[in-house]
Motif scaffolding. Sequence first.
Motif, PDB file in Angstrom:
ATOM      1  N   ALA A   1     -22.892   3.715 -12.210  1.00 56.41           N
ATOM      2  CA  ALA A   1     -22.951   2.445 -12.942  1.00 56.41           C
ATOM      3  C   ALA A   1     -22.814   1.261 -11.991  1.00 56.41           C
ATOM      4  O   ALA A   1     -23.492   0.241 -12.133  1.00 56.41           O
ATOM      5  CB  ALA A   1     -21.857   2.398 -14.002  1.00 56.41           C
ATOM      6  N   GLU A   2     -21.941   1.415 -10.984  1.00 54.47           N
ATOM      7  CA  GLU A   2     -21.744   0.344 -10.006  1.00 54.47           C
ATOM      8  C   GLU A   2     -23.036   0.062  -9.243  1.00 54.47           C
ATOM      9  O   GLU A   2     -23.353  -1.106  -8.944  1.00 54.47           O
ATOM     10  CB  GLU A   2     -20.630   0.730  -9.037  1.00 54.47           C
ATOM     11  N   ALA A   3     -23.789   1.109  -8.927  1.00 56.42           N
ATOM     12  CA  ALA A   3     -25.058   0.922  -8.224  1.00 56.42           C
ATOM     13  C   ALA A   3     -26.043   0.136  -9.083  1.00 56.42           C
ATOM     14  O   ALA A   3     -26.758  -0.748  -8.587  1.00 56.42           O
ATOM     15  CB  ALA A   3     -25.649   2.280  -7.843  1.00 56.42           C
ATOM     16  N   GLN A   4     -26.077   0.437 -10.378  1.00 52.81           N
ATOM     17  CA  GLN A   4     -26.965  -0.293 -11.280  1.00 52.81           C
ATOM     18  C   GLN A   4     -26.537  -1.758 -11.403  1.00 52.81           C
ATOM     19  O   GLN A   4     -27.371  -2.663 -11.457  1.00 52.81           O
ATOM     20  CB  GLN A   4     -26.979   0.366 -12.657  1.00 52.81           C
TER      21      GLN A   4
ATOM     22  N   PHE B   1     -11.616  11.352   0.946  1.00 51.75           N
ATOM     23  CA  PHE B   1     -11.747  11.148  -0.493  1.00 51.75           C
ATOM     24  C   PHE B   1     -13.190  11.393  -0.943  1.00 51.75           C
ATOM     25  O   PHE B   1     -14.144  10.931  -0.312  1.00 51.75           O
ATOM     26  CB  PHE B   1     -11.337   9.721  -0.877  1.00 51.75           C
ATOM     27  N   VAL B   2     -13.351  12.103  -2.038  1.00 52.88           N
ATOM     28  CA  VAL B   2     -14.645  12.299  -2.707  1.00 52.88           C
ATOM     29  C   VAL B   2     -14.444  11.980  -4.182  1.00 52.88           C
ATOM     30  O   VAL B   2     -13.314  11.924  -4.685  1.00 52.88           O
ATOM     31  CB  VAL B   2     -15.164  13.736  -2.535  1.00 52.88           C
ATOM     32  N   THR B   3     -15.549  11.765  -4.882  1.00 53.43           N
ATOM     33  CA  THR B   3     -15.441  11.412  -6.302  1.00 53.43           C
ATOM     34  C   THR B   3     -15.241  12.650  -7.165  1.00 53.43           C
ATOM     35  O   THR B   3     -15.704  13.747  -6.848  1.00 53.43           O
ATOM     36  CB  THR B   3     -16.720  10.706  -6.782  1.00 53.43           C
ATOM     37  N   THR B   4     -14.553  12.437  -8.266  1.00 54.33           N
ATOM     38  CA  THR B   4     -14.575  13.413  -9.352  1.00 54.33           C
ATOM     39  C   THR B   4     -15.877  13.181 -10.123  1.00 54.33           C
ATOM     40  O   THR B   4     -16.645  12.254  -9.831  1.00 54.33           O
ATOM     41  CB  THR B   4     -13.382  13.193 -10.288  1.00 54.33           C
ATOM     42  N   ALA B   5     -16.148  14.013 -11.105  1.00 52.15           N
ATOM     43  CA  ALA B   5     -17.340  13.806 -11.929  1.00 52.15           C
ATOM     44  C   ALA B   5     -17.292  12.437 -12.609  1.00 52.15           C
ATOM     45  O   ALA B   5     -18.303  11.719 -12.704  1.00 52.15           O
ATOM     46  CB  ALA B   5     -17.453  14.920 -12.970  1.00 52.15           C
ATOM     47  N   GLU B   6     -16.065  12.077 -13.067  1.00 50.70           N
ATOM     48  CA  GLU B   6     -15.907  10.780 -13.706  1.00 50.70           C
ATOM     49  C   GLU B   6     -16.129   9.646 -12.696  1.00 50.70           C
ATOM     50  O   GLU B   6     -16.738   8.614 -13.007  1.00 50.70           O
ATOM     51  CB  GLU B   6     -14.506  10.648 -14.315  1.00 50.70           C
TER      52      GLU B   6
ATOM     53  N   LEU C   1     -13.683   1.263  -4.948  1.00 55.34           N
ATOM     54  CA  LEU C   1     -14.044   2.675  -5.153  1.00 55.34           C
ATOM     55  C   LEU C   1     -15.221   3.057  -4.276  1.00 55.34           C
ATOM     56  O   LEU C   1     -15.218   4.112  -3.627  1.00 55.34           O
ATOM     57  CB  LEU C   1     -14.378   2.909  -6.623  1.00 55.34           C
ATOM     58  N   ARG C   2     -16.221   2.221  -4.218  1.00 53.30           N
ATOM     59  CA  ARG C   2     -17.405   2.496  -3.392  1.00 53.30           C
ATOM     60  C   ARG C   2     -17.001   2.626  -1.927  1.00 53.30           C
ATOM     61  O   ARG C   2     -17.457   3.551  -1.221  1.00 53.30           O
ATOM     62  CB  ARG C   2     -18.418   1.363  -3.571  1.00 53.30           C
ATOM     63  N   ALA C   3     -16.136   1.743  -1.450  1.00 49.81           N
ATOM     64  CA  ALA C   3     -15.737   1.767  -0.039  1.00 49.81           C
ATOM     65  C   ALA C   3     -14.906   3.000   0.286  1.00 49.81           C
ATOM     66  O   ALA C   3     -15.081   3.618   1.354  1.00 49.81           O
ATOM     67  CB  ALA C   3     -14.952   0.492   0.289  1.00 49.81           C
ATOM     68  N   VAL C   4     -14.004   3.389  -0.593  1.00 48.64           N
ATOM     69  CA  VAL C   4     -13.160   4.568  -0.350  1.00 48.64           C
ATOM     70  C   VAL C   4     -14.020   5.814  -0.240  1.00 48.64           C
ATOM     71  O   VAL C   4     -13.816   6.658   0.654  1.00 48.64           O
ATOM     72  CB  VAL C   4     -12.106   4.707  -1.465  1.00 48.64           C
ATOM     73  N   VAL C   5     -14.983   5.952  -1.129  1.00 46.22           N
ATOM     74  CA  VAL C   5     -15.848   7.140  -1.100  1.00 46.22           C
ATOM     75  C   VAL C   5     -16.766   7.104   0.118  1.00 46.22           C
ATOM     76  O   VAL C   5     -17.016   8.128   0.760  1.00 46.22           O
ATOM     77  CB  VAL C   5     -16.656   7.240  -2.402  1.00 46.22           C
ATOM     78  N   ALA C   6     -17.267   5.909   0.469  1.00 47.24           N
ATOM     79  CA  ALA C   6     -18.182   5.807   1.602  1.00 47.24           C
ATOM     80  C   ALA C   6     -17.465   6.045   2.926  1.00 47.24           C
ATOM     81  O   ALA C   6     -18.003   6.694   3.832  1.00 47.24           O
ATOM     82  CB  ALA C   6     -18.852   4.432   1.607  1.00 47.24           C
ATOM     83  N   LYS C   7     -16.220   5.539   3.068  1.00 50.25           N
ATOM     84  CA  LYS C   7     -15.493   5.633   4.322  1.00 50.25           C
ATOM     85  C   LYS C   7     -14.582   6.864   4.392  1.00 50.25           C
ATOM     86  O   LYS C   7     -14.203   7.283   5.478  1.00 50.25           O
ATOM     87  CB  LYS C   7     -14.665   4.370   4.556  1.00 50.25           C
TER      88      LYS C   7
END
Length: 306
Positions: A74-77, A62-67, A15-21
Amino acid sequence: MSRIDALTLRQLRALRAVVAKGTLTAAAHDLGLSPPAIHGQIRTLEDLMGGPLVQKGEHGAFVTTAEGQAVLDAEAQIAVALETCARRVSALQNGQSGSVVLGVVSTGKYFAPGLVALLGEAFPDIEVTLRVGNRDAIIAALNGRSLDLAIMGRPPRNPPVHAEPLGPHPHIIIASPQHRLAEADPAMPDELLSETFLAREEGSGTRILMSRFLDRIGDGQPWRMIEMGTNETIKQAVIAGLGIALISQHTVTEELRWGRLIALQAIGLPIQRSWYLLRREDAQITPATTRIHDYIVSLQGSFLPN
């Protein structure tokens, strides 16, 4: 309803990679996976969370939804917590942090706090816990594996230990400066044996040494003894003239210096013993314990009373 207990770090990284790339292809290249594998990770994660986590933005990325943003927060933490964990594990493995329990016989309580203070300055991230007891109590603690290291005089036969000498541990007979034997040079065995000796409880290493000394000089003839619970009580009783005592010189350094007590002169005195640093031979020693052990040995007894 989400099923958080089933999600994996691999899914969170996808998920992190999809949003970042911005694309599945770029995310797959970044993680060394195929685009279908990345798509599968995202779909599984969305199923677990109970809804979409990404959507196409204005330019098709791709961008994130609010969810999805909540999951990324949470992943960052989690990433920070894991990095902190990795540093702590590395510190433990390298002996940079940890905990060590150091046992010291009662006679050593006069220098042990200063030694622990030195260890705290040298190894601020290693917690050193000090436990003080008589010889029997420290040996019992070694047998029970509740100590990592111990400082005492004569090493025990059981449990088997590795013993490293730290420095001299002289024992003397102390008396009040007004005692009748204060000027004797030397006091004779019969004169000593006619005195009342003040001694620690059974199990004390000093009492064992005193008994052996008196039995040796008296060839087994009886002698008088009053048992007392602490070295402090013994010192005050000797000052008051209640009797004399065979005691570690390291427990009476200040009283001798200021003339409140004197050391009697006698053949065979002082009794020269050594302090030892002990660890069980069969114990699995931690890196923190190794560092504390080696540092104490390197001090070469400089922490002992002069």
